[in-house]
Motif scaffolding. Structure first.
Motif, mmCIF file in Angstrom:
data_model
loop_
_atom_site.group_PDB
_atom_site.id
_atom_site.type_symbol
_atom_site.label_atom_id
_atom_site.label_comp_id
_atom_site.label_asym_id
_atom_site.label_seq_id
_atom_site.Cartn_x
_atom_site.Cartn_y
_atom_site.Cartn_z
ATOM 1 N N ASP A 154 -51.095 13.372 -28.149
ATOM 2 C CA ASP A 154 -49.948 12.520 -27.846
ATOM 3 C C ASP A 154 -49.821 11.523 -28.994
ATOM 4 O O ASP A 154 -50.764 10.774 -29.274
ATOM 5 C CB ASP A 154 -50.188 11.796 -26.520
ATOM 6 C CG ASP A 154 -48.982 11.000 -26.036
ATOM 7 O OD1 ASP A 154 -48.245 10.456 -26.883
ATOM 8 O OD2 ASP A 154 -48.788 10.919 -24.806
ATOM 9 N N ARG A 164 -48.581 8.792 -29.268
ATOM 10 C CA ARG A 164 -48.798 7.401 -28.878
ATOM 11 C C ARG A 164 -50.277 7.031 -28.908
ATOM 12 O O ARG A 164 -50.626 5.842 -28.966
ATOM 13 C CB ARG A 164 -48.222 7.144 -27.488
ATOM 14 C CG ARG A 164 -46.713 7.281 -27.427
ATOM 15 C CD ARG A 164 -46.189 7.254 -26.013
ATOM 16 N NE ARG A 164 -46.573 8.451 -25.262
ATOM 17 C CZ ARG A 164 -46.186 8.720 -24.018
ATOM 18 N NH1 ARG A 164 -45.415 7.854 -23.377
ATOM 19 N NH2 ARG A 164 -46.563 9.829 -23.421
ATOM 20 N N GLU A 165 -51.161 8.046 -28.857
ATOM 21 C CA GLU A 165 -52.603 7.813 -28.856
ATOM 22 C C GLU A 165 -53.265 8.358 -30.114
ATOM 23 O O GLU A 165 -54.497 8.418 -30.196
ATOM 24 C CB GLU A 165 -53.215 8.476 -27.613
ATOM 25 C CG GLU A 165 -52.633 7.943 -26.315
ATOM 26 C CD GLU A 165 -52.962 8.818 -25.123
ATOM 27 O OE1 GLU A 165 -53.628 9.859 -25.312
ATOM 28 O OE2 GLU A 165 -52.555 8.477 -24.002
ATOM 29 N N MET A 219 -40.342 9.459 -23.506
ATOM 30 C CA MET A 219 -41.152 8.264 -23.742
ATOM 31 C C MET A 219 -40.397 7.032 -23.263
ATOM 32 O O MET A 219 -39.190 6.928 -23.482
ATOM 33 C CB MET A 219 -41.425 8.078 -25.243
ATOM 34 C CG MET A 219 -42.411 8.999 -25.853
ATOM 35 S SD MET A 219 -42.759 8.449 -27.553
ATOM 36 C CE MET A 219 -43.406 9.983 -28.210
ATOM 37 N N ASP A 260 -42.487 2.512 -25.909
ATOM 38 C CA ASP A 260 -43.338 3.463 -26.638
ATOM 39 C C ASP A 260 -42.610 4.023 -27.850
ATOM 40 O O ASP A 260 -43.208 4.206 -28.919
ATOM 41 C CB ASP A 260 -43.759 4.606 -25.716
ATOM 42 C CG ASP A 260 -44.755 4.180 -24.654
ATOM 43 O OD1 ASP A 260 -45.167 2.993 -24.663
ATOM 44 O OD2 ASP A 260 -45.115 5.019 -23.811
ATOM 45 N N THR A 261 -41.320 4.322 -27.697
ATOM 46 C CA THR A 261 -40.545 4.802 -28.832
ATOM 47 C C THR A 261 -40.543 3.770 -29.950
ATOM 48 O O THR A 261 -40.730 4.105 -31.141
ATOM 49 C CB THR A 261 -39.103 5.112 -28.401
ATOM 50 O OG1 THR A 261 -39.118 6.208 -27.489
ATOM 51 C CG2 THR A 261 -38.233 5.473 -29.603
ATOM 52 N N LYS A 291 -42.785 1.513 -30.606
ATOM 53 C CA LYS A 291 -44.118 1.486 -31.224
ATOM 54 C C LYS A 291 -44.295 2.658 -32.170
ATOM 55 O O LYS A 291 -44.807 2.504 -33.292
ATOM 56 C CB LYS A 291 -45.205 1.510 -30.150
ATOM 57 C CG LYS A 291 -46.613 1.599 -30.719
ATOM 58 C CD LYS A 291 -47.648 1.840 -29.653
ATOM 59 C CE LYS A 291 -49.046 1.992 -30.265
ATOM 60 N NZ LYS A 291 -49.142 3.158 -31.188
ATOM 61 N N VAL A 292 -43.905 3.851 -31.739
ATOM 62 C CA VAL A 292 -44.080 5.033 -32.579
ATOM 63 C C VAL A 292 -43.214 4.935 -33.839
ATOM 64 O O VAL A 292 -43.647 5.312 -34.937
ATOM 65 C CB VAL A 292 -43.780 6.319 -31.785
ATOM 66 C CG1 VAL A 292 -43.792 7.536 -32.697
ATOM 67 C CG2 VAL A 292 -44.800 6.495 -30.665
#
Length: 209
Positions: A93, A95-96, A116, A120-121, A123-124
């Motif tokens: 993932d 995100r991780e 997402m 989260d989007t 952050k990515v």
């Protein structure tokens, strides 16, 4: 209503049927052609949400680029490894997952943000800006709409869809530290009876410098 499926559950269930129905979306082909016309030889390319490996990882690796695909679905990872042995595929993932700064000449993200949360989007996108080399390229494809955690049907499964309006998404890409270089939109109808047409939006960007 049954519990909405996760992204991993959804694409494990879909498997190779995805290529039959969605594998040649014109906007994705356009994005790949633009990268092929732009990237220097043997570029390092990260493909987020790499799916079956086709057409993105296949097209880029066939041209000599060093492609790494990430996907949350182990079924998709197995298919991609079988179909595109020239590329590397990682079950993860994004995100991780982490990468060294300035590790990639290009990053692709074709539809992974639809499942997402918006935070989260964001952050990515900020991660992608750090991972790209100065002047590196980013290509994003999505279904643009103002929606957050809205139940949606896909291949007979219910999932929670999140997206952005086109202008809002451009602002999020710019806020992450990337310079938007273009956008292109087309209406796409999947090869599946009863599937309504949907808009596909391509946004291209680069890391300044």
């Amino acid at each position: 209503m049954d519990r909405p499926v996760t992204a991993a559950e959804l694409f494990d269930a879909i498997g190779s049927a995805y290529d039959d129905v969605f594998g040649r979306a014109p906007v994705v082909d356009k994005a790949v052609r633009q990268l092929l016309d732009t990237l220097p030889p043997s570029s390092r390319v990260l493909d987020i949400g790499s799916g079956t490996g086709r057409p993105v990882a296949e097209g880029l690796s066939s041209a000599g680029h060093r492609v790494t695909g990430l996907d949350v679905s182990p079924v998709m990872i197995d298919l991609a490894r079988e179909q595109v042995p020239a590329a590397t595929f990682v079950h993860a993932d994004v995100r991780e997952w982490s990468s060294r700064p300035e590790s990639w000449e290009a990053v692709c993200a074709f539809f992974p943000f639809l499942q997402m949360p918006r935070a989260d989007t964001e952050k990515v996108l900020a991660d992608i800006a750090r991972w790209l080399v100065p002047g590196g390229h980013f290509a994003l494809v999505t279904v643009p709409r103002d929606a957050e955690d809205v139940p949606a049907e896909f291949f007979g499964h219910t999932f929670l869809e999140t997206s952005f309006s086109p202008d809002d998404l451009v602002r999020r890409v710019e806020a992450a530290g990337l310079e938007v270089t273009g956008s292109h939109s087309e209406v796409f109808t999947a090869d599946e009876p009863g599937t309504p047409p949907e808009e596909h939006l391509l946004i291209t960007a680069r890391r300044p410098g």
